[in-house]
Design a protein around this motif. Structure first.
Motif, PDB file in Angstrom:
ATOM      1  N   ALA A  21      24.669  18.272  27.357  1.00  0.00           N
ATOM      2  CA  ALA A  21      24.129  17.946  28.693  1.00  0.00           C
ATOM      3  C   ALA A  21      22.993  18.885  29.089  1.00  0.00           C
ATOM      4  O   ALA A  21      21.961  18.465  29.618  1.00  0.00           O
ATOM      5  N   LYS A  22      23.166  20.173  28.815  1.00  0.00           N
ATOM      6  CA  LYS A  22      22.128  21.146  29.183  1.00  0.00           C
ATOM      7  C   LYS A  22      20.863  20.923  28.365  1.00  0.00           C
ATOM      8  O   LYS A  22      19.747  20.889  28.918  1.00  0.00           O
ATOM      9  N   ALA A  23      21.008  20.776  27.052  1.00  0.00           N
ATOM     10  CA  ALA A  23      19.845  20.566  26.184  1.00  0.00           C
ATOM     11  C   ALA A  23      19.104  19.284  26.564  1.00  0.00           C
ATOM     12  O   ALA A  23      17.865  19.231  26.542  1.00  0.00           O
ATOM     13  N   TYR A  24      19.868  18.271  26.915  1.00  0.00           N
ATOM     14  CA  TYR A  24      19.282  16.991  27.358  1.00  0.00           C
ATOM     15  C   TYR A  24      18.414  17.198  28.600  1.00  0.00           C
ATOM     16  O   TYR A  24      17.269  16.732  28.660  1.00  0.00           O
ATOM     17  N   LEU A  25      18.942  17.908  29.596  1.00  0.00           N
ATOM     18  CA  LEU A  25      18.183  18.138  30.828  1.00  0.00           C
ATOM     19  C   LEU A  25      16.975  19.031  30.583  1.00  0.00           C
ATOM     20  O   LEU A  25      15.941  18.883  31.248  1.00  0.00           O
ATOM     21  N   GLN A  26      17.079  19.948  29.622  1.00  0.00           N
ATOM     22  CA  GLN A  26      15.926  20.809  29.328  1.00  0.00           C
ATOM     23  C   GLN A  26      14.767  20.006  28.736  1.00  0.00           C
ATOM     24  O   GLN A  26      13.613  20.417  28.847  1.00  0.00           O
TER      25      GLN A  26
END
Length: 362
Positions: free
Chosen positions: A65-70
């Motif tokens: 989820a974090k990598a996606y938002l980055q």
């Protein structure tokens, strides 16, 4: 208004409060409850509430989820240093245009993203398309309503209406949101005043609305919401920016996290090229100190070069006309606006115009 307009769970409450209903992005919502001016002034001096249940809430879960938002947004979710912290960001296309502006909250389960109602279909399609290669799930929370309670007395009146939330409301930092059972209470807003945005199950919304009414919170419509946000220098999607406008030209440069340079968010290459060349346009505030009203679409002229007003109105707080405009980057502190065929001088100021009920531009 089209019979097909969507109704929020608070529709009957708007009718009971005397709301004048209009179509907004396919939703039947109140433009005012009798006096847009009075509603505006109440939010600046006391507390008003807006039904923003048409906004789209998406919960993100999964290992990536974090990598996606980055990748998805121009701001960096690494700035979310503690659970509950919120971040304002632009979601861009590869050309560097703004698909939408949004808020992201770091939560215990992952992230909560709130996007605009008018852009719902394209936003969700874009967000889903970008999940390719990431272990992330998007859960659209169509079971939630959302109320914004804004004004200098907003938090105190919500605490009086819901004593069980009082301690939490007192502890919330600005731009922080936390869950309380199946409610989510955030200290955010779109008016330039302190206040809360509360997401809650649809079934709970009407009773909560009535509790707020009983606590002296005034129903406030879309009309006052627009004049309030304009005084606060806050962008409205589709007016002050869109898919053809870069955040650098729309006053959103501060929402771009250039570091770390290794974070390759969508639109980065286009923005880096624009920054290197020097952006051609910038966003400013305009103040008309003579008679008349500045309106969206009017031409702004500076030394023979032209720009455009993207939002304009009469300011109830300042008692004169103000506007947000996109103008040539070399613009100084004066310009002219074509006001019904007359080149009329305006002052160019730094946004916002009003914050916490007071004039803030020099």
């Amino acid at each position: 208004m089209a019979d097909s307009a969507l109704h929020t769970p608070l529709y009957a409450e708007h009718l009971a409060a005397g709301g004048k209903i209009v179509d907004f992005a396919g939703w039947a919502l109140p433009i005012h409850y009798g006096s847009q001016l009075k509603e505006h002034e109440t939010v600046r001096s006391d507390a008003g509430m807006f039904d923003v249940s048409h906004m789209t809430v998406v919960d993100l879960t999964g290992a990536d989820a974090k990598a996606y938002l980055q990748k998805l947004i121009a701001n960096d979710v690494d700035k979310l240093g503690f659970v509950g912290k919120a971040l304002y960001a632009g979601m861009l296309n590869p050309q560097g245009g703004v698909i939408d502006d949004l808020i992201v909250y770091l939560t215990d389960w992952g992230y909560r993203v709130v996007v605009n109602a008018a852009t719902r279909a394209k936003d969700l399609a874009w967000m889903q398309a970008q999940t390719a290669g990431f272990a992330v799930e998007l859960n659209v929370r169509d079971d939630l309503s959302m109320l914004a309670i804004q004004g200098p007395n907003a938090r105190a009146k919500v605490a009086a209406a819901r004593p069980q939330l009082a301690e939490l409301i007192q502890s919330l930092k600005v731009f922080q949101g936390v869950p309380v059972a199946d409610w989510f209470v955030a200290r955010t807003g779109y008016t330039g005043e302190d206040g809360l945005e509360i997401m809650l199950p649809d079934a709970d919304a009407p009773a909560f609305w009535r509790e707020l009414l009983a606590a002296g919170v005034a129903p406030t419509g879309l009309g006052a919401r627009d004049t309030l946000r304009l005084e606060a220098g806050m962008n409205l999607y589709g007016h002050d920016m869109d898919e053809t406008i870069s955040p650098l030209a729309a006053g959103m440069g501060w929402t771009i996290a250039w570091e770390p340079a290794s974070r390759d968010f969508i639109g980065r290459a286009a923005l880096e090229a624009e920054r290197a060349a020097g952006p051609a346009m910038k966003q400013v505030g305009l103040v008309l100190e003579s008679r008349g009203v500045l309106r969206e679409g009017m031409t702004v002229t500076v030394d023979g070069a032209t720009g455009v007003i993207t939002s304009g109105t009469f300011s109830p707080t300042l008692k004169l006309s103000i506007a947000i405009a996109r103008v040539p980057a070399a613009t100084g502190d004066v310009a002219t606006v074509d006001l019904r065929g007359v080149a009329t001088p305006v002052r160019v100021v730094k946004l916002p115009f009003v914050r916490n009920g007071k004039q803030v531009y020099a």
